[in-house]
Scaffold this motif. Structure first.
Motif, mmCIF file in Angstrom:
data_model
loop_
_atom_site.group_PDB
_atom_site.id
_atom_site.type_symbol
_atom_site.label_atom_id
_atom_site.label_comp_id
_atom_site.label_asym_id
_atom_site.label_seq_id
_atom_site.Cartn_x
_atom_site.Cartn_y
_atom_site.Cartn_z
ATOM 1 N N VAL A 293 0.730 -1.189 0.041
ATOM 2 C CA VAL A 293 -0.204 -0.068 0.086
ATOM 3 C C VAL A 293 0.983 1.173 -0.012
ATOM 4 C CG1 VAL A 293 -1.745 1.170 1.378
ATOM 5 C CG2 VAL A 293 -1.801 -1.190 1.258
ATOM 6 N N LEU A 294 0.474 2.295 -0.899
ATOM 7 C CA LEU A 294 1.257 3.433 -0.962
ATOM 8 C C LEU A 294 0.453 4.663 -0.435
ATOM 9 C CD1 LEU A 294 2.712 3.155 -4.432
ATOM 10 C CD2 LEU A 294 3.924 2.518 -2.273
ATOM 11 N N VAL A 295 1.113 5.263 0.724
ATOM 12 C CA VAL A 295 0.318 6.615 1.182
ATOM 13 C C VAL A 295 1.387 7.624 0.294
ATOM 14 C CG1 VAL A 295 -0.008 7.947 2.868
ATOM 15 C CG2 VAL A 295 -0.572 5.720 2.913
ATOM 16 N N SER A 296 0.994 8.541 -0.456
ATOM 17 C CA SER A 296 1.953 9.180 -1.526
ATOM 18 C C SER A 296 2.507 10.075 -0.927
ATOM 19 C CB SER A 296 1.025 9.396 -2.823
ATOM 20 O OG SER A 296 0.459 8.343 -3.295
ATOM 21 N N GLY A 297 2.265 10.818 0.219
ATOM 22 C CA GLY A 297 2.976 12.082 0.593
ATOM 23 C C GLY A 297 1.950 13.243 0.170
ATOM 24 N N GLY A 298 2.158 14.255 1.175
ATOM 25 C CA GLY A 298 1.439 15.638 0.924
ATOM 26 C C GLY A 298 2.387 16.762 0.411
ATOM 27 N N LEU A 299 2.163 18.053 0.596
ATOM 28 C CA LEU A 299 3.072 18.994 0.127
ATOM 29 C C LEU A 299 4.407 18.855 0.654
ATOM 30 C CD1 LEU A 299 0.224 21.843 0.298
ATOM 31 C CD2 LEU A 299 1.110 20.654 -1.789
ATOM 32 N N PRO A 300 5.388 19.128 -0.007
ATOM 33 C CA PRO A 300 6.552 19.425 0.569
ATOM 34 C C PRO A 300 6.654 20.572 1.328
ATOM 35 C CG PRO A 300 6.775 19.026 -1.879
ATOM 36 C CD PRO A 300 5.302 19.235 -1.718
ATOM 37 N N ALA A 301 7.645 20.697 2.316
ATOM 38 C CA ALA A 301 7.860 21.543 3.222
ATOM 39 C C ALA A 301 7.742 23.375 2.514
ATOM 40 C CB ALA A 301 8.994 21.451 4.140
ATOM 41 N N GLY A 302 7.146 23.939 2.880
ATOM 42 C CA GLY A 302 7.036 25.214 2.460
ATOM 43 C C GLY A 302 6.300 25.374 1.198
ATOM 44 N N SER A 303 5.758 24.171 0.430
ATOM 45 C CA SER A 303 5.126 24.443 -0.712
ATOM 46 C C SER A 303 3.804 24.575 -0.810
ATOM 47 C CB SER A 303 5.369 23.089 -1.742
ATOM 48 O OG SER A 303 4.826 23.131 -2.716
ATOM 49 N N ARG A 304 2.972 25.089 -1.923
ATOM 50 C CA ARG A 304 1.558 25.184 -1.901
ATOM 51 C C ARG A 304 1.388 24.845 -3.217
ATOM 52 N NH1 ARG A 304 3.038 30.062 0.929
ATOM 53 N NH2 ARG A 304 1.728 30.105 3.004
#
Length: 267
Positions: free
Chosen positions: A83-94
């Protein structure tokens, strides 16, 4: 994870006692126990490992080695699904589109390695409230679009009712996943309100919330899903209770869903 208060030996013993023949595992307790030892434990007990959770978090730096390790661990446990939990926004990114592009690149890099080891990648979309910090993939259609460049036996999706029940396009996406052969994992959890302060642990016991779980089981069956049904509950109240009692309660709750369904499901 539904009974994370149990150690692996207890979990295996209780599953055997209750007639549970398959279990989805998480990497943290498996690694703490030892991957090879965990594989021997579950297999000697006659249990099938339905999936290993989790790889992913492609939007963070330096994930390549850990994701390959996750594939190796899945193969060692004898499961064909990571199972892949893909990741959110990189630090400081919008920049959500850039985050999703980075996720696509990460999957492309990992898929051949997984395929060589007989492990398929299952992209799990998470509820939009997790888009910033955990998963920029929020809908089944987004997950299927990410999977589309790859053979279905290499990359598919997870349908988790807790995360997709709100989306009026999700039923059609479940059918699409089935038609494409990409419905690699199906999970149940209920949506209860009010949500706790830590929304990550807000998954309710089956039948106690707002989701028509039997309907979602019907959708999965209609899409051709013949594999196991996983129950994955993150819930502090459940974790504070006796693990065997929670397992018994979960089996009972699942049993109340199945009479409405015109096929046998294995939970």
């Amino acid at each position: 994870m539904t009974v994370k208060q149990l150690g692996l030996p207890e979990l295996v013993a209780h599953c055997v006692r209750l007639g549970i023949t398959a279990v989805g595992l998480w990497r943290e307790p498996v690694r703490a126990y030892g991957v090879e030892a965990a594989a021997a434990l579950v297999h000697d007990a006659g249990l099938t490992v339905t999936s290993l959770c989790r790889g992913g978090f492609f939007t963070a730096d330096g994930r390549e080695a850990d994701n390959r390790a996750a594939v190796d661990e899945a193969a060692a446990l004898g499961t064909d699904t990571l199972v892949l939990v893909s990741g959110g926004l990189p630090a400081g990114s919008r920049d959500l589109p850039a985050a999703r592009a980075r996720i696509a690149d990460g999957i492309a890099a990992l898929a051949p390695y997984a395929a060589e080891r007989g492990v398929r990648l299952a992209i799990e979309p998470l509820h939009p409230m997790y888009a910033a910090d955990r998963c920029a993939v929020s809908t089944l259609d987004q997950a299927l679009d990410l999977a589309a460049p790859f053979p279905a036996e290499q990359v598919g999706v997870v349908v988790d009712t807790y995360h997709v029940w709100w989306d009026d396009r999700a039923p059609a996406a479940v059918a699409r996943a089935g038609a494409e052969g990409r419905l690699h994992s199906f999970q149940l959890a209920d949506w209860t309100t009010p949500l706790p302060a830590g929304v990550l642990t807000g998954r309710g016991q089956l039948g106690e919330g707002a989701i028509d779980l039997a309907h979602w089981c019907e959708l999965a069956l209609a899409a051709g899903h013949t594999g196991p049904v996983e129950v994955e509950l993150f819930n502090d109240d459940l974790w504070a209770r006796d693990g065997l009692e929670v397992l018994e309660e979960t089996l009972s709750a699942f049993g109340k869903i199945t009479p409405r369904i015109g096929a046998t499901l294995s939970g």
